[in-house]
Scaffold this active site. Structure first.
Site, short mmCIF file in Angstrom:
data_model
loop_
_atom_site.label_atom_id
_atom_site.label_comp_id
_atom_site.label_asym_id
_atom_site.label_seq_id
_atom_site.Cartn_x
_atom_site.Cartn_y
_atom_site.Cartn_z
N ARG A 121 11.52 -0.71 10.24
CA ARG A 121 10.43 -0.49 11.19
C ARG A 121 10.50 -1.46 12.36
O ARG A 121 10.82 -2.63 12.18
CB ARG A 121 9.09 -0.64 10.47
CG ARG A 121 8.65 0.65 9.82
CD ARG A 121 7.48 0.47 8.92
NE ARG A 121 6.41 -0.32 9.53
CZ ARG A 121 5.25 -0.52 8.97
NH1 ARG A 121 4.99 0.04 7.78
NH2 ARG A 121 4.33 -1.26 9.55
N LYS A 170 0.83 -1.22 0.00
CA LYS A 170 0.00 0.00 0.00
C LYS A 170 0.86 1.26 0.00
O LYS A 170 0.60 2.19 -0.76
CB LYS A 170 -0.91 0.05 1.24
CG LYS A 170 -2.02 -0.96 1.26
CD LYS A 170 -2.97 -0.72 2.43
CE LYS A 170 -2.29 -0.82 3.78
NZ LYS A 170 -1.82 -2.17 4.14
N ARG A 182 12.39 -5.44 4.40
CA ARG A 182 12.24 -4.13 3.79
C ARG A 182 12.88 -3.05 4.65
O ARG A 182 13.02 -3.19 5.87
CB ARG A 182 10.77 -3.82 3.51
CG ARG A 182 9.92 -3.62 4.72
CD ARG A 182 8.48 -3.42 4.29
NE ARG A 182 7.64 -3.18 5.45
CZ ARG A 182 6.34 -2.98 5.40
NH1 ARG A 182 5.70 -3.02 4.23
NH2 ARG A 182 5.65 -2.76 6.49
N ARG A 200 -9.14 0.99 8.79
CA ARG A 200 -8.68 -0.36 9.08
C ARG A 200 -9.69 -1.13 9.90
O ARG A 200 -9.45 -2.28 10.25
CB ARG A 200 -7.39 -0.27 9.89
CG ARG A 200 -6.16 -0.74 9.17
CD ARG A 200 -5.02 -0.53 10.15
NE ARG A 200 -3.87 -1.30 9.79
CZ ARG A 200 -2.87 -0.85 9.04
NH1 ARG A 200 -2.92 0.36 8.54
NH2 ARG A 200 -1.85 -1.61 8.79
N ARG A 204 -0.04 -8.66 13.07
CA ARG A 204 -0.61 -7.73 12.09
C ARG A 204 -1.53 -8.46 11.12
O ARG A 204 -2.59 -7.94 10.73
CB ARG A 204 0.51 -7.00 11.35
CG ARG A 204 1.17 -5.93 12.23
CD ARG A 204 2.56 -5.58 11.78
NE ARG A 204 2.61 -4.93 10.48
CZ ARG A 204 3.73 -4.78 9.78
NH1 ARG A 204 4.88 -5.24 10.26
NH2 ARG A 204 3.69 -4.17 8.63
P1 ADP Z 1 1.19 -2.09 7.46
O1 ADP Z 1 0.07 -1.82 6.51
O2 ADP Z 1 2.35 -2.71 6.77
O3 ADP Z 1 0.79 -2.86 8.70
P2 ADP Z 1 1.20 0.70 8.44
O4 ADP Z 1 2.36 1.62 8.38
O5 ADP Z 1 0.00 1.06 7.65
O6 ADP Z 1 1.78 -0.71 8.01
O7 ADP Z 1 0.72 0.52 9.96
C1 ADP Z 1 1.63 0.21 10.99
C2 ADP Z 1 0.92 0.10 12.33
O8 ADP Z 1 0.32 1.36 12.67
C3 ADP Z 1 -0.25 -0.88 12.38
O9 ADP Z 1 0.17 -2.21 12.63
C4 ADP Z 1 -1.06 -0.31 13.54
O10 ADP Z 1 -0.50 -0.62 14.78
C5 ADP Z 1 -0.93 1.18 13.32
N1 ADP Z 1 -1.99 1.73 12.44
C6 ADP Z 1 -1.82 2.32 11.23
N2 ADP Z 1 -3.01 2.71 10.73
C7 ADP Z 1 -3.95 2.35 11.63
C8 ADP Z 1 -5.36 2.45 11.70
N3 ADP Z 1 -6.06 3.02 10.69
N4 ADP Z 1 -5.99 1.97 12.80
C9 ADP Z 1 -5.32 1.40 13.80
N5 ADP Z 1 -3.99 1.25 13.81
C10 ADP Z 1 -3.30 1.72 12.75
#
Ligand code: ADP
Ligand code: ZN
Length: 226
Positions: free
Chosen positions: A169, A22, A135, A96, A180
């Site tokens: 990360r 994404k 990554r 999410r 996740r």
């Molecule tokens: P990925 O899609 O690879 O898991 P992101 O950078 O989008 O990575 O998200 C990393 C972390 O940030 C998630 O595992 C969660 O803990 C938090 N996070 C991000 N966006 C949201 C969201 N919309 N709601 C809840 N937690 C979120």
């Protein structure tokens, strides 16, 4: 459409499992269509680094790979939407949960916006752990790399900005990845049904090279905007 001038009416949502690409694809689409990328993951990581109250509340949750509570993320997102004139936007990592999808409707409606299209990035779940563990990102410009799939052309030097400072990360570990993926299956997968019921859901095959996926997604966006 070559992205300029920016189209302020476009509000795209990218959905997909962690590691589906994404972030990478949102960057490319943002460039191509002149949109502002809004990544709640990036906004949360900024808050963690800045040590804000929201960041302090989110740090451990994120490191474990769990979802941050809806109120915290939704507030961060709404605040960001009100900072400056963003033009068209592409949401990456939000919503999410179904509760967040409802919240986004309200947030957008209050700002004269609505979701134009949602694209779900489909990947084989076996390949996700491989994509995530390995990554890394340029600290200077945010360009993403991967130990196996996309190394910088010159070792240790960012292709995009020439920087040599890279980061990984805290939640790209095999334990956190499992958490996740479980959070995705339980809490995020139902968001697709929500957008299907709103008739704005598109699906795109997100397996294969970054450039090939980007072409498929661009075609999907063009079709959605036509
Ligand atoms: P990925 O899609 O690879 O898991 P992101 O950078 O989008 O990575 O998200 C990393 C972390 O940030 C998630 O595992 C969660 O803990 C938090 N996070 C991000 N966006 C949201 C969201 N919309 N709601 C809840 N937690 C979120
Ligand atoms: Zn860079």
């Amino acid at each position: 459409m070559d992205g300029s001038p920016a189209n302020p009416t476009v509000n795209l949502v990218l959905l997909g499992a962690p590691g589906a690409g994404k972030g990478t694809q949102a960057r490319l689409l943002a460039e191509r269509f002149g949109l502002t990328q809004l990544s709640t993951g990036d906004l949360l990581r900024e808050a963690v680094n800045a040590g804000t109250p929201a960041g302090d509340a989110a740090a451990d949750i994120m490191q474990r790979g769990e979802l941050v509570p809806d109120e915290i993320v939704t507030k961060i997102l709404a605040d960001r939407l009100d900072r400056g004139d963003l033009g068209g936007v592409i949401f990456d990592g939000y919503p999410r949960t179904v509760a967040q999808a409802h919240a986004l409707e309200g947030i957008l409606a209050g700002r004269g916006r609505a979701v134009t299209a949602t694209i779900s990035l489909d990947v084989h779940h076996e390949s996700i752990a491989e994509r995530i563990c390995g990554r890394f990102t340029c600290a200077g410009c945010g360009e993403g790399y991967h130990d196996r799939f996309k190394l910088p052309q010159a070792e240790g030097v960012c292709d995009k900005c020439g920087g040599s400072d890279f980061g990984r990360r805290a939640d790209d570990t095999s334990e956190a990845v499992l958490t996740r993926l479980a959070a995705y299956a339980e809490q995020t997968a139902p968001v697709e049904e929500f957008y299907e019921s709103r008739d704005v859901l598109h699906r795109a095959d997100a397996m294969g090279a970054i450039g090939a996926v980007s072409k498929r997604l661009s075609a999907c966006v063009e079709e959605a905007l036509a």
